[in-house]
Design a protein around this motif. Structure first.
Motif, PDB file in Angstrom:
ATOM      1  N   GLY A  50      30.811  37.505  37.323  1.00  0.00           N
ATOM      2  CA  GLY A  50      31.732  37.645  36.205  1.00  0.00           C
ATOM      3  C   GLY A  50      31.700  36.497  35.212  1.00  0.00           C
ATOM      4  O   GLY A  50      32.595  36.377  34.378  1.00  0.00           O
ATOM      5  N   LEU A  51      30.665  35.687  35.246  1.00  0.00           N
ATOM      6  CA  LEU A  51      30.615  34.518  34.380  1.00  0.00           C
ATOM      7  C   LEU A  51      30.560  34.890  32.894  1.00  0.00           C
ATOM      8  O   LEU A  51      31.247  34.291  32.065  1.00  0.00           O
ATOM      9  N   GLU A  52      29.756  35.875  32.554  1.00  0.00           N
ATOM     10  CA  GLU A  52      29.676  36.281  31.146  1.00  0.00           C
ATOM     11  C   GLU A  52      30.988  36.905  30.677  1.00  0.00           C
ATOM     12  O   GLU A  52      31.330  36.850  29.493  1.00  0.00           O
ATOM     13  N   VAL A  99      43.732  35.662  32.704  1.00  0.00           N
ATOM     14  CA  VAL A  99      42.858  36.825  32.536  1.00  0.00           C
ATOM     15  C   VAL A  99      41.447  36.490  33.004  1.00  0.00           C
ATOM     16  O   VAL A  99      40.800  37.278  33.715  1.00  0.00           O
ATOM     17  N   ALA A 100      40.962  35.314  32.624  1.00  0.00           N
ATOM     18  CA  ALA A 100      39.623  34.903  33.049  1.00  0.00           C
ATOM     19  C   ALA A 100      39.535  34.830  34.567  1.00  0.00           C
ATOM     20  O   ALA A 100      38.576  35.328  35.174  1.00  0.00           O
ATOM     21  N   LEU A 101      40.525  34.210  35.199  1.00  0.00           N
ATOM     22  CA  LEU A 101      40.504  34.098  36.655  1.00  0.00           C
ATOM     23  C   LEU A 101      40.638  35.460  37.335  1.00  0.00           C
ATOM     24  O   LEU A 101      40.015  35.712  38.360  1.00  0.00           O
ATOM     25  N   ASN A 102      41.452  36.345  36.765  1.00  0.00           N
ATOM     26  CA  ASN A 102      41.583  37.683  37.356  1.00  0.00           C
ATOM     27  C   ASN A 102      40.240  38.393  37.414  1.00  0.00           C
ATOM     28  O   ASN A 102      39.881  38.994  38.433  1.00  0.00           O
ATOM     29  N   PHE A 103      39.492  38.332  36.320  1.00  0.00           N
ATOM     30  CA  PHE A 103      38.169  38.952  36.304  1.00  0.00           C
ATOM     31  C   PHE A 103      37.223  38.254  37.275  1.00  0.00           C
ATOM     32  O   PHE A 103      36.547  38.895  38.090  1.00  0.00           O
ATOM     33  N   LEU A 104      37.154  36.942  37.198  1.00  0.00           N
ATOM     34  CA  LEU A 104      36.214  36.181  38.017  1.00  0.00           C
ATOM     35  C   LEU A 104      36.512  36.329  39.501  1.00  0.00           C
ATOM     36  O   LEU A 104      35.597  36.519  40.319  1.00  0.00           O
ATOM     37  N   HIS A 265      37.554  49.543  46.263  1.00  0.00           N
ATOM     38  CA  HIS A 265      38.982  49.876  46.267  1.00  0.00           C
ATOM     39  C   HIS A 265      39.807  49.060  47.251  1.00  0.00           C
ATOM     40  O   HIS A 265      41.039  49.069  47.199  1.00  0.00           O
ATOM     41  N   THR A 266      39.165  48.345  48.158  1.00  0.00           N
ATOM     42  CA  THR A 266      39.895  47.497  49.101  1.00  0.00           C
ATOM     43  C   THR A 266      39.210  46.143  49.136  1.00  0.00           C
ATOM     44  O   THR A 266      38.357  45.888  49.975  1.00  0.00           O
ATOM     45  N   VAL A 267      39.587  45.293  48.213  1.00  0.00           N
ATOM     46  CA  VAL A 267      38.869  44.033  48.031  1.00  0.00           C
ATOM     47  C   VAL A 267      39.841  42.851  48.015  1.00  0.00           C
ATOM     48  O   VAL A 267      40.907  42.913  47.399  1.00  0.00           O
ATOM     49  N   LYS A 268      39.455  41.789  48.697  1.00  0.00           N
ATOM     50  CA  LYS A 268      40.192  40.530  48.622  1.00  0.00           C
ATOM     51  C   LYS A 268      39.564  39.684  47.524  1.00  0.00           C
ATOM     52  O   LYS A 268      38.368  39.404  47.557  1.00  0.00           O
ATOM     53  N   ALA A 269      40.358  39.315  46.551  1.00  0.00           N
ATOM     54  CA  ALA A 269      39.846  38.479  45.471  1.00  0.00           C
ATOM     55  C   ALA A 269      39.364  37.147  46.028  1.00  0.00           C
ATOM     56  O   ALA A 269      39.993  36.568  46.915  1.00  0.00           O
ATOM     57  N   MET A 270      38.247  36.671  45.520  1.00  0.00           N
ATOM     58  CA  MET A 270      37.733  35.367  45.939  1.00  0.00           C
ATOM     59  C   MET A 270      38.642  34.267  45.390  1.00  0.00           C
ATOM     60  O   MET A 270      39.099  34.337  44.242  1.00  0.00           O
TER      61      MET A 270
END
Length: 277
Positions: A50-52, A99-104, A265-270
């Motif tokens: 998700g860097l870009e 927002v940036a952190l949510n995506f990343l 659909h079942t993911v733990k955010a890093m």
């Protein structure tokens, strides 16, 4: 690489959702001319993705914000590793931070989970694929994250291929009716996949000329028997709560594909943080 034009609207909506009419806290406490430097730091092992996207987030806040990547999408990092450095307007960075952190964090979580899953079956011929069980509006990003983690993409949307599932079969009257109608009405370039639940349905799907046969919620013995019956006349996909299964054992049955909705659909955010210097 991501087509950033395609996700520009996604980012704009996310920023509007989070900022509303303005970041009151930042605007009331930080001088407009204030500049800051910071680092995006991984707080756990994982695969970055998700860097870009975050670069685009901060470009929308202030084009003068400078973001320098220390790793690439797909890179494996450990706790404490620096992912990126940022410098520029304090107001712009603070306003776009969440927002940036949510995506990343979410995309890196998907890439990390996918990479782990792919690793489990690396010594088999099976491939891990995603599904359409994605967050509404974020499919292009989440499927990109799956590929970044080493997985493959299933259909992006309903126009990408024919997948005849149980309700299609019931509505059409039979597998034969559904496949025959698909052959007559759909472009010849589209493959036809049929979801089956029994050996009898496999026989019917093969007779009808299915290109791919999806084994829905079959146990290991049934999957192995199905692969032997299909005998290379169609690709074989294992599906149905695969995220909870012993994937090595599933792959060992000889299936070609293992589709896992849980990748998205079942993911733990890093766990990633932005720390200011």
């Amino acid at each position: 690489m991501l087509n950033m034009d395609m996700i520009d609207e996604i980012i704009s909506k996310a920023l509007f959702e989070d900022i509303g009419t303005g970041d009151i806290t930042t605007l009331s406490t930080i001088p407009a001319e204030q500049r800051i430097r910071g680092r995006f730091i991984s707080k756990e092992p994982g695969v970055v993705c998700g860097l870009e996207v975050i670069k685009k987030v901060f470009e929308k806040m202030d084009k003068e914000i400078a973001l320098t990547f220390e790793v690439n999408d797909g890179s494996r990092v450990n706790a404490g590793d620096i992912i990126a450095k940022i410098e520029g307007s304090a107001v712009g960075i603070l306003t776009g931070e969440r927002v940036a952190l949510n995506f990343l964090q979410r995309l890196s979580g998907i890439a990390t989970k996918t990479a782990h899953t792919v690793e489990v079956i690396k010594d088999t011929k099976a491939r891990i694929t995603d599904t359409r069980k994605t967050t509404p509006g974020l499919r292009i990003l989440e499927k990109y994250a799956v590929k970044t983690g080493g997985g493959a993409n299933h259909r992006f949307n309903l126009s990408d291929g024919i997948l005849i599932k149980d309700n299609h079969i019931k509505a059409a009257g039979s597998i034969t009716n559904a496949v025959t109608a698909a052959r007559s009405n759909a472009p010849h370039t589209l493959k036809i996949e049929v979801e089956v639940e029994s050996m009898a349905q496999i026989d019917e799907a093969l007779e009808a000329g299915a290109d791919i046969i999806m084994l829905d919620n079959m146990d290991l013995d049934a999957m192995k028997a199905a692969v032997e019956k299909i005998a290379g006349h169609a690709l074989v996909e294992a599906s149905g709560n695969m995220g909870d299964k012993d994937l090595q054992a599933v792959a060992a049955t000889g299936v070609d594909l293992i589709s896992i909705g849980a990748l998205t659909h079942t993911v733990k955010a890093m766990d990633i943080s932005l720390r200011f210097e």
